[in-house]
Write an enzyme that holds these catalytic residues in place. Structure first.
Site, short mmCIF file in Angstrom:
data_model
loop_
_atom_site.label_atom_id
_atom_site.label_comp_id
_atom_site.label_asym_id
_atom_site.label_seq_id
_atom_site.Cartn_x
_atom_site.Cartn_y
_atom_site.Cartn_z
N GLU A 511 0.83 -1.21 0.00
CA GLU A 511 0.00 0.00 0.00
C GLU A 511 0.86 1.27 0.00
O GLU A 511 0.49 2.28 -0.60
CB GLU A 511 -0.96 0.00 1.20
CG GLU A 511 -1.95 -1.16 1.21
CD GLU A 511 -2.73 -1.31 -0.08
OE1 GLU A 511 -2.97 -0.30 -0.78
OE2 GLU A 511 -3.10 -2.46 -0.42
N GLU A 540 -0.75 -1.31 -10.35
CA GLU A 540 -0.19 -2.16 -9.30
C GLU A 540 1.33 -2.29 -9.40
O GLU A 540 1.95 -2.97 -8.58
CB GLU A 540 -0.83 -3.55 -9.34
CG GLU A 540 -2.32 -3.59 -9.05
CD GLU A 540 -2.66 -3.23 -7.60
OE1 GLU A 540 -1.77 -3.36 -6.74
OE2 GLU A 540 -3.80 -2.82 -7.35
N GLY A 649 -13.16 -1.10 -8.19
CA GLY A 649 -12.86 -0.68 -9.56
C GLY A 649 -12.31 -1.77 -10.44
O GLY A 649 -11.76 -1.50 -11.50
N TYR A 650 -12.45 -3.04 -10.01
CA TYR A 650 -11.76 -4.13 -10.71
C TYR A 650 -12.66 -4.97 -11.62
O TYR A 650 -12.27 -6.06 -12.02
CB TYR A 650 -11.08 -5.04 -9.69
CG TYR A 650 -9.81 -4.46 -9.12
CD1 TYR A 650 -8.57 -4.76 -9.67
CD2 TYR A 650 -9.84 -3.60 -8.03
CE1 TYR A 650 -7.40 -4.22 -9.15
CE2 TYR A 650 -8.67 -3.06 -7.50
CZ TYR A 650 -7.46 -3.37 -8.07
OH TYR A 650 -6.30 -2.83 -7.55
#
Length: 726
Positions: A511, A540, A649-650
């Site tokens: 994160e 990512e 949001g995936y």
């Protein structure tokens, strides 16, 4: 700013950081109503202005997107704070206020995405596509315009005003927003509703002290909540980790500990079934009909836009050019991972049998049940490496891990992180800390972030995430970006600090990687600054890149000190930790491929209206293809808590983890190429990573960003090598 009632409303104060100590759920509706009126008035004037300017060819970039950004900021900021609090300080009052205002907020932003005057103005802008101009400033503006035009096309700008198609498209958009929020709330409610009370001390045999302490504290906390209305003179019960009782919940730390350490398979089964059936029981909290409606509406939405399916809509804004390209990458990895996973599962099974596990009579397949795999995998890992999670925890106290992580980024990126003075920022919970980030050379403050590290199942959703509090933006005069970093790690127990599992350490680094891309951006156009404008399957990269440093010796010894004695992690333990990295790597890779391709199949080939098969049939098909375990149980309702794709949001984007992992592993390979012990070279490559991946944001395409850093396109070899699959 004040509300229409004339009282000061902290929700409308957009001058600086959110006023979390002052904000109440009752502030949201008056703030939204006031800000919506202002936004509507401003946007009407803007449309009139750009309509006349674009027709006369006098319009410039500064007259369009910067104006829109300034216009949207107050409502976007307030609504962002509300959404954040909904995730970390959820309450019935906030839920009601959020759901009440959500339709009008969605409508307001939909007007922007469907504004023909705005679209025409963006299309009329000249000079930004000049390939001879390679300045970063020009690149940011060009990317912002290109992405805005694409978003507007996908947002319905092409529909005729007053048409049935436009009306239906907007109805779908509103309903999907409502369904997403309800899905998330149902998962949170189901997670906190489950409770398994254990009173028999024998069931705690072999369970680590940290887990017993967590469960004993959870039991006492549940009693305290039940007895809130009783006399305060009643003495408070104290948690007894050794004698119990113990309350096992479904929040991350509790669930993982139960699956890993409870010796009683029947108890593990109860916890597992509770976890995999969350939000699936008949009634208002059932997510099955919500999933069906979400998939049906997204399919209809895609067809209204002229696409075959929603996956094509999703990929229109990503690096991956097609569903087939995603399938090709998944299958390339699966070719290596699946044979390895089958061997790993067989080894776990044989180990379980050797150590007394007995299959049910008549079980010819001899496959471990899903609630047995994790438990026996942990025992095999302990046997192989002579190292337990509990032995490591004392060396991973959160304060020390933070110091070590901050030391790493100072070393390789040239930044300093310092905890802010008390009073610098209001927080939403006493556990939350606020930090400032400085450039190590100039000593100039360049960013800040909040860290909310611990699990709070009563009012905080599960998982870990980074989100934007304030983005860098010249248009909005925002120089210092601010991030939210949220984890659900093991909380402190008694007088002990948070003693983290190694996976929790990796999650924190992950994160923080997201946060670094947001905070270290050099982009000044808000729409492409930080993580904004970065294609989803590239976002990512910095987060997964940071995880690699958890196996780097100088980094680990920057924080791995015993919380009581200060003794460094013994060298033999660190070597075993590194050896563990590829343990069951095939199973882990297959798990991610399964999630990614299940998501993609549901949003591409599955027809939710045909009635030929159910979502759970699709789940079994994908499991059979990518997972060597037994098929999901008939009762398995994992999809009902798959918030990434139904409330995040995936959607048709979960594959992004593997897509970006190819790039992140290859990026870390640049450090390996120069030698991780070569400090000067590591610093040089680190500064290059900062100046490219962490600085350019969405202002440059991710392919070009990667090539600027690595000197070539990404290769999957490093990922396969890191996972021991090459």
């Amino acid at each position: 700013m004040t509300t229409t009632t004339g009282t000061t409303n902290p929700m409308m104060d957009v001058s600086g950081l959110p006023r979390f100590a002052s904000i109440q759920p009752s502030d949201l509706t008056p703030a939204v109503e006031t800000l919506l009126k202002k936004l509507e008035s401003d946007f009407e004037s803007f449309e009139t202005s750009v309509s006349s300017s674009s027709s006369s060819s006098n319009i410039e970039y500064k007259d369009v997107l910067p104006v829109v950004e300034r216009m949207q900021y107050p409502l976007g900021f307030a609504w962002g704070v509300a959404g954040h609090l909904n995730g970390v300080k959820n309450s019935d009052e906030l839920r009601d206020a959020y759901q009440k205002n959500q339709p009008e907020v969605v409508k307001a932003f939909t007007k922007f995405s469907q504004s023909k005057p705005l679209y025409d103005a963006l299309e009329s802008l000249g000079g930004l596509d000049d390939s001879s101009s390679s300045s970063f400033e020009n690149s940011q503006m060009r990317r912002a315009v290109e992405q805005s035009l694409l978003s507007m096309k996908l947002g319905g700008v092409g529909f005729e005003e007053g048409s049935k198609e436009k009306e239906r498209f907007n109805e779908i958009k509103l309903r999907l927003a409502e369904l997403s929020t309800k899905f998330s709330n149902n998962v949170l409610d189901a997670t906190k509703a489950f409770s398994l009370i254990v009173t028999d001390k024998k069931e705690m045999g072999g369970v680590p002290a940290s887990a017993k302490g967590m469960w004993a504290s959870s039991y006492v906390a549940s009693l305290d909540k039940e007895e809130e209305s009783e006399s305060e003179s009643e003495p408070k019960k104290e948690a007894d980790p050794e004698e119990g009782p113990w309350r096992i919940g479904l929040d991350g730390p509790s669930y993982i500990a139960a699956m890993s350490h409870l010796k009683n398979s029947d108890l593990r089964k109860k916890v597992y079934l509770g976890y995999t059936t969350r939000a699936s029981e008949e009634g208002e909290k059932n997510n099955i009909p919500l999933i069906q409606e979400i998939l049906t509406l997204k399919q209809e939405q895609a067809k209204l836009l002229g696409f075959k399916n929603y996956a094509e809509v999703s990929l229109a804004k990503k690096m991956a050019p097609s569903v087939q390209s995603v399938l090709d990458l998944s299958n390339l990895i699966a070719e290596k991972a699946l044979p390895a996973a089958k061997k790993e599962l067989q080894e776990v099974t044989e180990f379980a049998i050797e150590n007394g596990f007995e299959f049910a009579e008549g079980d010819e397949e001899k496959k471990l049940e899903p609630w047995d795999v994790t438990f026996w995998s942990e025992r095999l890992k302990e046997s192989k490496f002579d190292l337990t999670e509990e032995q490591l925890r004392p060396y991973f106290a959160l304060p020390a891990v933070l110091d070590g992580m901050f030391g790493l980024v100072e070393r390789i990126f040239g930044i300093e992180v310092k905890q802010a003075e008390e009073g610098d920022a209001e927080v939403w919970h006493p556990d939350v800390k606020f930090f400032h980030v400085y450039d190590a050379e100039s000593k100039e403050q360049i960013a800040s972030f909040y860290l909310d590290p611990y699990s709070r199942p009563a009012d905080k959703r599960g998982g870990a995430w980074m989100d934007v509090c304030i983005g860098k933006s010249d248009a909005c005069d925002k120089e210092i970006p601010v991030a939210y970093l949220v984890c659900n790690g093991s909380p402190p127990v008694g007088d002990k600090p948070s003693l983290m599992t190694f996976r929790e350490v990796e999650t924190l680094f992950h994160e923080f990687g997201h946060g670094l891309q947001h905070m270290l951006t050099k982009a000044r156009v808000g729409d492409v600054a930080g993580i904004n404008g970065v294609e989803w399957d590239a976002v990512e990269l910095p987060s997964q890149f940071m995880e690699n440093w958890c196996y780097d010796e100088p980094t680990v010894y920057g924080f791995a000190k015993h919380y009581e004695t200060g003794e460094a992690l013994p060298k033999e333990m660190f070597e075993k930790l590194k050896e563990q990295k590829t343990f069951n790597a095939g199973l882990m890779a297959c798990r991610q491929l399964y999630f990614g391709m299940l998501d993609m199949e549901l949003h591409s080939n599955y027809d939710p209206t045909s009635g030929d098969k159910t979502i759970f049939d699709v789940q079994k098909e994908m499991s059979a293809k990518y997972v060597p375990h037994a098929l999901p149980l008939d009762s398995d309702r994992f999809l009902c808590a798959f918030s990434h794709i139904f409330a995040g949001g995936y959607s048709a984007g979960y594959y992004s983890y593997k897509w970006a992992e190819v790039m992140s592993a290859d990026a870390f390979g640049a450090f390996e190429d120069v030698g991780l012990s070569n400090e000067e070279e590591v610093k040089r490559v680190g500064r290059l990573f900062r100046d490219t991946v962490l600085s350019l944001g969405g202002g440059v395409s991710p392919n070009e960003v990667f090539e600027r850093f690595r000197g070539r396109g990404p290769s999957p070899d490093a990922l396969l090598r890191h996972n021991g699959l090459l």
